[in-house]
Write a protein that holds these residues in place. Sequence first.
Motif, PDB file in Angstrom:
ATOM      1  N   PHE A 139       0.861  -1.180   0.000  1.00  0.00           N
ATOM      2  CA  PHE A 139       0.000   0.000   0.000  1.00  0.00           C
ATOM      3  C   PHE A 139       0.901   1.235   0.000  1.00  0.00           C
ATOM      4  CE2 PHE A 139      -1.340  -3.269   3.072  1.00  0.00           C
ATOM      5  CZ  PHE A 139      -2.269  -3.918   2.265  1.00  0.00           C
ATOM      6  N   SER A 140       0.305   2.407   0.049  1.00  0.00           N
ATOM      7  CA  SER A 140       1.114   3.624   0.069  1.00  0.00           C
ATOM      8  C   SER A 140       1.794   3.759   1.440  1.00  0.00           C
ATOM      9  CB  SER A 140       0.245   4.842  -0.228  1.00  0.00           C
ATOM     10  OG  SER A 140      -0.444   5.226   0.934  1.00  0.00           O
ATOM     11  N   PRO A 141       2.980   4.375   1.476  1.00  0.00           N
ATOM     12  CA  PRO A 141       3.700   4.505   2.744  1.00  0.00           C
ATOM     13  C   PRO A 141       2.858   5.100   3.865  1.00  0.00           C
ATOM     14  CG  PRO A 141       5.144   5.133   0.946  1.00  0.00           C
ATOM     15  CD  PRO A 141       3.781   4.895   0.336  1.00  0.00           C
ATOM     16  N   ILE A 142       1.988   6.031   3.518  1.00  0.00           N
ATOM     17  CA  ILE A 142       1.214   6.694   4.579  1.00  0.00           C
ATOM     18  C   ILE A 142       0.315   5.689   5.311  1.00  0.00           C
ATOM     19  CG2 ILE A 142      -0.888   7.430   3.308  1.00  0.00           C
ATOM     20  CD1 ILE A 142       0.974  10.141   4.952  1.00  0.00           C
ATOM     21  N   ASP A 143      -0.162   4.654   4.600  1.00  0.00           N
ATOM     22  CA  ASP A 143      -1.002   3.637   5.240  1.00  0.00           C
ATOM     23  C   ASP A 143      -0.183   2.712   6.128  1.00  0.00           C
ATOM     24  OD1 ASP A 143      -3.292   4.624   4.047  1.00  0.00           O
ATOM     25  OD2 ASP A 143      -3.079   3.342   2.279  1.00  0.00           O
ATOM     26  N   ILE A 144       1.050   2.430   5.718  1.00  0.00           N
ATOM     27  CA  ILE A 144       1.939   1.613   6.556  1.00  0.00           C
ATOM     28  C   ILE A 144       2.324   2.400   7.806  1.00  0.00           C
ATOM     29  CG2 ILE A 144       4.138   0.396   6.655  1.00  0.00           C
ATOM     30  CD1 ILE A 144       2.185  -0.870   4.689  1.00  0.00           C
ATOM     31  N   ILE A 145       2.657   3.673   7.622  1.00  0.00           N
ATOM     32  CA  ILE A 145       3.021   4.512   8.772  1.00  0.00           C
ATOM     33  C   ILE A 145       1.862   4.570   9.765  1.00  0.00           C
ATOM     34  CG2 ILE A 145       3.570   6.871   9.502  1.00  0.00           C
ATOM     35  CD1 ILE A 145       5.131   7.163   6.817  1.00  0.00           C
ATOM     36  N   ALA A 146       0.627   4.599   9.235  1.00  0.00           N
ATOM     37  CA  ALA A 146      -0.548   4.621  10.130  1.00  0.00           C
ATOM     38  C   ALA A 146      -0.559   3.391  11.039  1.00  0.00           C
ATOM     39  CB  ALA A 146      -1.836   4.696   9.311  1.00  0.00           C
ATOM     40  N   GLU A 147      -0.104   2.237  10.523  1.00  0.00           N
ATOM     41  CA  GLU A 147      -0.037   1.022  11.346  1.00  0.00           C
ATOM     42  C   GLU A 147       1.009   1.158  12.457  1.00  0.00           C
ATOM     43  OE1 GLU A 147       0.678  -2.457   8.981  1.00  0.00           O
ATOM     44  OE2 GLU A 147      -0.969  -2.016   7.601  1.00  0.00           O
ATOM     45  N   TYR A 148       2.002   2.032  12.222  1.00  0.00           N
ATOM     46  CA  TYR A 148       3.084   2.201  13.198  1.00  0.00           C
ATOM     47  C   TYR A 148       2.799   3.316  14.200  1.00  0.00           C
ATOM     48  CZ  TYR A 148       5.738  -0.602   9.784  1.00  0.00           C
ATOM     49  OH  TYR A 148       6.174  -1.590   8.932  1.00  0.00           O
ATOM     50  N   THR A 149       1.692   4.024  13.991  1.00  0.00           N
ATOM     51  CA  THR A 149       1.371   5.119  14.907  1.00  0.00           C
ATOM     52  C   THR A 149       0.047   4.880  15.644  1.00  0.00           C
ATOM     53  OG1 THR A 149       0.363   6.318  13.063  1.00  0.00           O
ATOM     54  CG2 THR A 149       2.633   6.885  13.614  1.00  0.00           C
ATOM     55  N   ARG A 150      -0.808   4.026  15.080  1.00  0.00           N
ATOM     56  CA  ARG A 150      -2.106   3.763  15.710  1.00  0.00           C
ATOM     57  C   ARG A 150      -1.899   2.962  16.993  1.00  0.00           C
ATOM     58  NH1 ARG A 150      -4.844   0.568  11.719  1.00  0.00           N
ATOM     59  NH2 ARG A 150      -4.807   2.459  10.473  1.00  0.00           N
ATOM     60  N   PRO A 151      -2.503   3.376  18.112  1.00  0.00           N
ATOM     61  CA  PRO A 151      -2.360   2.603  19.356  1.00  0.00           C
ATOM     62  C   PRO A 151      -2.808   1.164  19.129  1.00  0.00           C
ATOM     63  CG  PRO A 151      -3.395   4.724  19.795  1.00  0.00           C
ATOM     64  CD  PRO A 151      -3.326   4.583  18.292  1.00  0.00           C
ATOM     65  N   ALA A 152      -2.033   0.226  19.672  1.00  0.00           N
ATOM     66  CA  ALA A 152      -2.286  -1.193  19.405  1.00  0.00           C
ATOM     67  C   ALA A 152      -3.016  -1.820  20.584  1.00  0.00           C
ATOM     68  CB  ALA A 152      -0.966  -1.911  19.159  1.00  0.00           C
ATOM     69  N   ARG A 153      -4.225  -2.321  20.285  1.00  0.00           N
ATOM     70  CA  ARG A 153      -4.997  -2.988  21.329  1.00  0.00           C
ATOM     71  C   ARG A 153      -4.593  -4.463  21.406  1.00  0.00           C
ATOM     72  NH1 ARG A 153     -10.675  -2.196  19.004  1.00  0.00           N
ATOM     73  NH2 ARG A 153      -9.385  -2.558  17.163  1.00  0.00           N
ATOM     74  N   TYR A 154      -4.497  -4.957  22.634  1.00  0.00           N
ATOM     75  CA  TYR A 154      -4.254  -6.383  22.813  1.00  0.00           C
ATOM     76  C   TYR A 154      -4.937  -6.799  24.108  1.00  0.00           C
ATOM     77  CZ  TYR A 154      -0.539  -5.036  26.113  1.00  0.00           C
ATOM     78  OH  TYR A 154       0.166  -4.499  27.154  1.00  0.00           O
ATOM     79  N   VAL A 155      -5.041  -8.095  24.325  1.00  0.00           N
ATOM     80  CA  VAL A 155      -5.724  -8.587  25.516  1.00  0.00           C
ATOM     81  C   VAL A 155      -4.717  -9.362  26.361  1.00  0.00           C
ATOM     82  CG1 VAL A 155      -7.598 -10.031  26.403  1.00  0.00           C
ATOM     83  CG2 VAL A 155      -7.920  -8.712  24.294  1.00  0.00           C
ATOM     84  N   GLU A 156      -4.659  -9.037  27.641  1.00  0.00           N
ATOM     85  CA  GLU A 156      -3.717  -9.695  28.551  1.00  0.00           C
ATOM     86  C   GLU A 156      -4.414  -9.869  29.891  1.00  0.00           C
ATOM     87  OE1 GLU A 156       0.909  -8.976  28.698  1.00  0.00           O
ATOM     88  OE2 GLU A 156      -0.105  -7.579  30.044  1.00  0.00           O
ATOM     89  N   GLY A 157      -4.347 -11.071  30.444  1.00  0.00           N
ATOM     90  CA  GLY A 157      -5.008 -11.335  31.725  1.00  0.00           C
ATOM     91  C   GLY A 157      -6.506 -11.042  31.648  1.00  0.00           C
TER      92      GLY A 157
END
Lengths: 376, 376
Positions: free
Chosen positions: B167-185
Amino acid sequence: LPVRLVVLGAGRVGGAMVADLVADGEFEVTVADVSAQALKRPAVAGAARKVQADLADPAAVSQIAAEHDLVVGAVPGPIGFQTLKAVVQAGRHYVDISFFEQDPFELDTLAKDRGVVALVDCGVAPGLSNLILGHHDAASDYIDRFICYVGGLPAVRTGPFAYRAPFSPIDIIAEYTRPARYVEGGELKVAEALEQLEQIQFPEVGTLEAFLTDGLRTLVNTVQVPDMREKTMRYPGHADRMLFLRELGLFSEEPIDVEGVTLAPVRLTAKLLFPFWRFQPGEADITVMRVEVDAASDGVRSRHVYDLLDHYDPKTDTQSMARTTGYTCTAMVRLVARGLYAAPGISPPEYVGRAPGCFESVLADLAARGVSLAKS
Amino acid sequence: LPVRLVVLGAGRVGGAMVADLVADGEFEVTVADVSAQALKRPAVAGAARKVQADLADPAAVSQIAAEHDLVVGAVPGPIGFQTLKAVVQAGRHYVDISFFEQDPFELDTLAKDRGVVALVDCGVAPGLSNLILGHHDAASDYIDRFICYVGGLPAVRTGPFAYRAPFSPIDIIAEYTRPARYVEGGELKVAEALEQLEQIQFPEVGTLEAFLTDGLRTLVNTVQVPDMREKTMRYPGHADRMLFLRELGLFSEEPIDVEGVTLAPVRLTAKLLFPFWRFQPGEADITVMRVEVDAASDGVRSRHVYDLLDHYDPKTDTQSMARTTGYTCTAMVRLVARGLYAAPGISPPEYVGRAPGCFESVLADLAARGVSLAKS
């Protein structure tokens, strides 16, 4: 009568020089700067006279120079050459630390005609490193190899860069983009800056990395040494990151169009780097330098290694960068003021190093100020 | 009568899907795109009908949908949600790969009211990964842990990035700046993207690195698993460089003033990255995915590990990214077309994975196309 000195520029280095020269007691010291703020710097409080003047105006410089016996230059690089010329035209001896891009020897004939002793590049490197080479050049039959490793670093490694810049980021970036001249096999060669990366073990500091920068300056013309390099030292990892930014195009001076806006990428980069690279108030720096000279005399070959490690002075809030460059320059000032170095014309420090007694005098002055060169 | 399908979007993925569905011989396939150029793509040559239409216009989408039995979505993310809505409003079943930011369940009631089967996020991850989890969720008493490692990479590592972006770089960069949700405990947590960096040994590929990205999507709400993560895989060194650019401020969307010009730094960064990250014509890519599911049934705990490694197809110039996402989607299309999955409402792939036979059917379709999941 005391020698009347004027220090042009009351910045960090100029200020440290004023304080140092005033402390000698043998000079009547004037300090000149365009900034009233700079003239209030505690370091220059002991000056006999403070002159607020626009040093970017060569006529003003010539006039101030004419009122003194000896002039010390600590002005910004872009006005360094014109200031040298203005002082020479005024017929006054000059000891300069205002590194500029132009070739100082363009003014050599003028300086000789006026009987002016003009020392240029009187800092650490170029400066002290040239002095060391000049000293061994005079004392040896021949010199095979000269290398100067030098770096100004924050004492504590912080943040993504582990680096602070004593100058603006744009000037540091220029060191990473300017083609780096070096001498190999007796030939002048040019590489890209940041090349020839190696690791150095430095006592008390640990592992540093060193890479080629364009720091030989006058040495490429003034000495006959078949292998000469100047390398900049940083904490490990710096070169890789700088190479990365350079390869990405972020150091480019070429304006590009970004969604209707035209901008040279390096302008944005410098702006973003500024808060990371700025020394915080009272933040300690160190200066590290290693000079290696391979010399032969009477058939005996020797490697002479000089290590310098200097620290920030918290008592006077004087950066190590200002100490090492400023005190080398003031030591040169004393040589000229006392007539120990009296050759008319332009003299880079390698000329001074060749003159009897000068090397020892500068080293003694530095040692007295806690800046010691360890020789091995 | 054959099922009449329309594929919305004739891009790389849409094109691969058209070719795949045409080859089945059981569908009458229409392809729609705003670009006449895209409709000339060799991959869509076998379509029964080509419609040039502005898919950014929901009314146009509804009209096209009404003329077909089943709609396949491969439109750009920003118009993905409105396209889903338009198709549901037209009362047509939908299988979608147009990843959009909005919550698809906002349209669940509408889809149920219309009796529409709407499958969303039918790619690799999200997509196949959710299908795997859904399958084990139905087959187990409970699931302790789910992790999905996924990456699209150039087959050959070239240049300072060893990376190419589908995809365009701006979309990849968005993946590197968007807060990442995960589940723990059992709790939903948020970290910065690029955190939780680890190394992975991947058969035939070697060492990769993996870091947290915001890829769980619907899973944070649709399954009860106390430990869930999605991580993106890259060749080693990528995360460090991306973190560096991010920390420097080069990913910032916030416009800043640079010498009189106002610019969001990420715009310049994306522009400079583009030539480095662009796949060259015919350049091979690979898709790597590892899914781990820790499940318990009848008191027996097992770790199920699925590895996927897929390659570019040089014969048809089909990128692995298009193969793996597109063929997962077409496998889901077959489930709906044949009535194997018929639950009205919005269904992410974990719902499909829970339905009997669906998981096996999708895996068989993928294997038939050379996309094989190795289970260990």
